[in-house]
Design an enzyme around this catalytic site. Structure first.
Site, PDB file in Angstrom:
ATOM      1  N   LYS A  42      -2.872 -10.195 -10.198  1.00 13.77           N
ATOM      2  CA  LYS A  42      -3.971 -10.527  -9.280  1.00 13.77           C
ATOM      3  C   LYS A  42      -5.129  -9.540  -9.481  1.00 13.77           C
ATOM      4  CE  LYS A  42      -4.759  -9.091  -4.901  1.00 13.77           C
ATOM      5  NZ  LYS A  42      -4.616  -8.809  -3.487  1.00 13.77           N
ATOM      6  N   LYS A  66       0.835  -1.209   0.000  1.00 10.91           N
ATOM      7  CA  LYS A  66       0.000   0.000   0.000  1.00 10.91           C
ATOM      8  C   LYS A  66       0.866   1.254   0.000  1.00 10.91           C
ATOM      9  CE  LYS A  66      -4.115  -2.164   1.856  1.00 10.91           C
ATOM     10  NZ  LYS A  66      -4.699  -2.693   3.089  1.00 10.91           N
ATOM     11  N   LYS A  78      -9.039  -4.254  -6.891  1.00 12.82           N
ATOM     12  CA  LYS A  78      -9.581  -2.921  -7.154  1.00 12.82           C
ATOM     13  C   LYS A  78      -8.459  -1.925  -7.393  1.00 12.82           C
ATOM     14  CE  LYS A  78     -12.615  -4.323  -4.083  1.00 12.82           C
ATOM     15  NZ  LYS A  78     -13.310  -4.476  -2.824  1.00 12.82           N
TER      16      LYS A  78
HETATM   17  P1  TYM Z   1     -10.610  -7.811   0.721  1.00 13.18           P
HETATM   18  O1  TYM Z   1     -11.822  -6.970   0.917  1.00 13.18           O
HETATM   19  O2  TYM Z   1      -9.445  -7.233   0.030  1.00 13.18           O
HETATM   20  O3  TYM Z   1     -10.995  -9.117  -0.064  1.00 13.18           O
HETATM   21  C1  TYM Z   1     -12.037  -9.976   0.374  1.00 13.18           C
HETATM   22  C2  TYM Z   1     -11.654 -11.410   0.102  1.00 13.18           C
HETATM   23  O4  TYM Z   1     -11.455 -11.620  -1.299  1.00 13.18           O
HETATM   24  C3  TYM Z   1     -10.204 -12.252  -1.500  1.00 13.18           C
HETATM   25  N1  TYM Z   1      -9.640 -11.804  -2.799  1.00 13.18           N
HETATM   26  C4  TYM Z   1      -9.153 -12.635  -3.723  1.00 13.18           C
HETATM   27  N2  TYM Z   1      -9.052 -13.970  -3.749  1.00 13.18           N
HETATM   28  C5  TYM Z   1      -8.515 -14.534  -4.867  1.00 13.18           C
HETATM   29  N3  TYM Z   1      -8.097 -13.813  -5.932  1.00 13.18           N
HETATM   30  C6  TYM Z   1      -8.176 -12.463  -5.952  1.00 13.18           C
HETATM   31  N4  TYM Z   1      -7.779 -11.766  -7.006  1.00 13.18           N
HETATM   32  C7  TYM Z   1      -8.726 -11.810  -4.797  1.00 13.18           C
HETATM   33  N5  TYM Z   1      -8.963 -10.508  -4.459  1.00 13.18           N
HETATM   34  C8  TYM Z   1      -9.516 -10.531  -3.224  1.00 13.18           C
HETATM   35  C9  TYM Z   1      -9.330 -11.805  -0.346  1.00 13.18           C
HETATM   36  O5  TYM Z   1      -8.270 -12.703  -0.128  1.00 13.18           O
HETATM   37  C10 TYM Z   1     -10.330 -11.805   0.792  1.00 13.18           C
HETATM   38  O6  TYM Z   1     -10.459 -13.080   1.360  1.00 13.18           O
HETATM   39  N6  TYM Z   1      -8.352  -7.775   5.148  1.00 13.18           N
HETATM   40  C11 TYM Z   1      -9.452  -8.369   4.429  1.00 13.18           C
HETATM   41  C12 TYM Z   1     -10.803  -8.145   5.094  1.00 13.18           C
HETATM   42  C13 TYM Z   1     -10.863  -8.595   6.506  1.00 13.18           C
HETATM   43  C14 TYM Z   1     -10.862  -9.944   6.968  1.00 13.18           C
HETATM   44  C15 TYM Z   1     -10.930  -9.862   8.388  1.00 13.18           C
HETATM   45  C16 TYM Z   1     -10.843 -11.180   6.319  1.00 13.18           C
HETATM   46  C17 TYM Z   1     -10.904  -7.790   7.601  1.00 13.18           C
HETATM   47  N7  TYM Z   1     -10.956  -8.542   8.717  1.00 13.18           N
HETATM   48  C18 TYM Z   1     -10.968 -11.012   9.174  1.00 13.18           C
HETATM   49  C19 TYM Z   1     -10.864 -12.342   7.124  1.00 13.18           C
HETATM   50  C20 TYM Z   1     -10.925 -12.244   8.523  1.00 13.18           C
HETATM   51  C21 TYM Z   1      -9.488  -7.745   3.044  1.00 13.18           C
HETATM   52  O7  TYM Z   1      -9.029  -6.670   2.824  1.00 13.18           O
HETATM   53  O8  TYM Z   1     -10.160  -8.450   2.125  1.00 13.18           O
END
Ligand code: TYM
Length: 320
Positions: free
Chosen positions: A189, A110, A192
């Site tokens: 990957k 980031k 967004k």
């Molecule tokens: P976030 O919002 O970035 O993404 C949500 C979920 O989608 C998965 N993901 C992907 N998986 C495979 N290929 C991709 N290209 C891809 N892009 C996104 C992410 O791995 C995720 O599982 N930090 C987390 C949110 C969070 C969280 C938590 C998750 C906050 N607290 C506690 C689990 C447990 C996040 O930013 O996900």
């Protein structure tokens, strides 16, 4: 067994979110006690516009429900509706070595993208650990990009338990190899922040345009196309029957079919796959009060589920 996962409300959800986490998370609803939440506190690290945040929270809620989250089986809530998580973040912070956070890839990524290095961004994994530990999650379905954050959560649980007694359950990530990293239209990957997503419920014309813009090489129409590493094949595999995939791959290997035709074929399969979810999305969109009620009920259940751990953590450190 308790399953928990979260998603940040930072715009339209995409195929990476769907296959990396949502679809598998939703399957878990059948097998255990599932908790899913919208990580709105986390989103504050990157979304600075209150109106956009409100919109995105609603969007994430609609999307998750449209994709099959069943609020009768699953506790679905907003992270910020259970403010105890912030208190637990503080308690965990007291056992968090700064070096552990400095090594987190997502923080470094980031910063590399030009996001300001605030304390919230730095402490992001501690809040994520609090999310997981507060609800005593056993299994956390995520994409591979969250693996290191799960390691941090386990580390902090161990450190806290060693310092203050056995309060937390150690969580385990659930990552599935074939969908751990869904590629975006440029082959990186899907994310967004790379602007390479295929959105589940965004504008249809834009969706079509993006599928037609998927990165391919310059093999002429008549020649066989490489299959290994092909974004088209990676995405086609997710939304087709094995027989259809076999035909798609063999038409690439034979040659004589141009990339535009292959992309149209992929588009048709994606549209077919998404149709029932999009239909449900439109239905739910017309009933905002239903979504609000689900989140309110979810918040009550989540808060009740969090209370025992929150209390024992407070007691363990000497606050009770
Ligand atoms: P976030 O919002 O970035 O993404 C949500 C979920 O989608 C998965 N993901 C992907 N998986 C495979 N290929 C991709 N290209 C891809 N892009 C996104 C992410 O791995 C995720 O599982 N930090 C987390 C949110 C969070 C969280 C938590 C998750 C906050 N607290 C506690 C689990 C447990 C996040 O930013 O996900």
């Amino acid at each position: 067994m308790r399953i928990l996962s979260g998603i940040q409300p930072s715009g339209y959800l995409h195929l990476g979110n769907f296959f990396g986490m949502m679809q598998r998370g939703i399957r878990w609803q059948e097998k255990g006690e599932a908790f899913f939440f919208i990580a709105d506190f986390h989103a504050l690290t990157t979304v600075g516009d209150p109106e956009a945040l409100r919109r995105n929270i609603r969007e994430a809620a609609l999307a998750f429900l449209a994709c099959g989250l069943d609020p009768k089986r699953t506790v679905f809530f907003r992270q910020s509706a259970v403010p105890e998580v912030m208190e637990l973040t503080w308690l965990l912070s007291t056992v968090t070595p700064v070096g552990l956070l400095e090594r987190c890839h997502s923080y470094k990524d980031k910063l590399a993208k030009g996001i300001a290095p605030t304390h919230a961004l730095f402490a992001y994994p501690v809040l994520m650990a609090a999310d997981i530990l507060l609800y005593r999650a056993d299994i956390v379905p995520v994409g591979i990009d969250q693996k290191q954050h799960l390691e941090v959560a386990r580390d902090l649980a161990v450190k806290f338990n060693q310092a203050f007694g056995p309060v937390f359950v150690l969580p385990k990530e659930d990552i599935e190899e074939g969908v751990a990293t869904i590629p975006g239209i440029d082959g990186q990957k899907m994310s967004k922040s790379y602007g390479n997503t295929l959105e589940l419920f965004g504008d249809r014309e834009e969706f079509r345009r993006r599928v037609m813009a998927i990165r391919t090489d310059s093999t002429p129409v008549g020649e066989p196309k490489p299959v290994a590493g092909s974004v088209l094949v990676s995405l086609y595999r997710l939304v087709s029957e094995p027989q259809e995939l076999e035909e798609f791959v063999s038409s690439m290997r034979r040659g004589g079919v141009g990339y535009a035709t292959l992309k149209k074929e992929l588009l048709a399969k994606l549209e077919r796959f998404l149709a029932p979810f999009r239909e449900r999305y439109e239905e739910l969109k017309a009933k905002p009060h239903v979504v609000d009620e689900i989140l309110e009920q979810g918040a009550r259940s989540a808060r009740a589920a969090a209370a025992p751990t929150w209390e024992s953590a407070r007691r363990a450190v000497g606050l009770l």
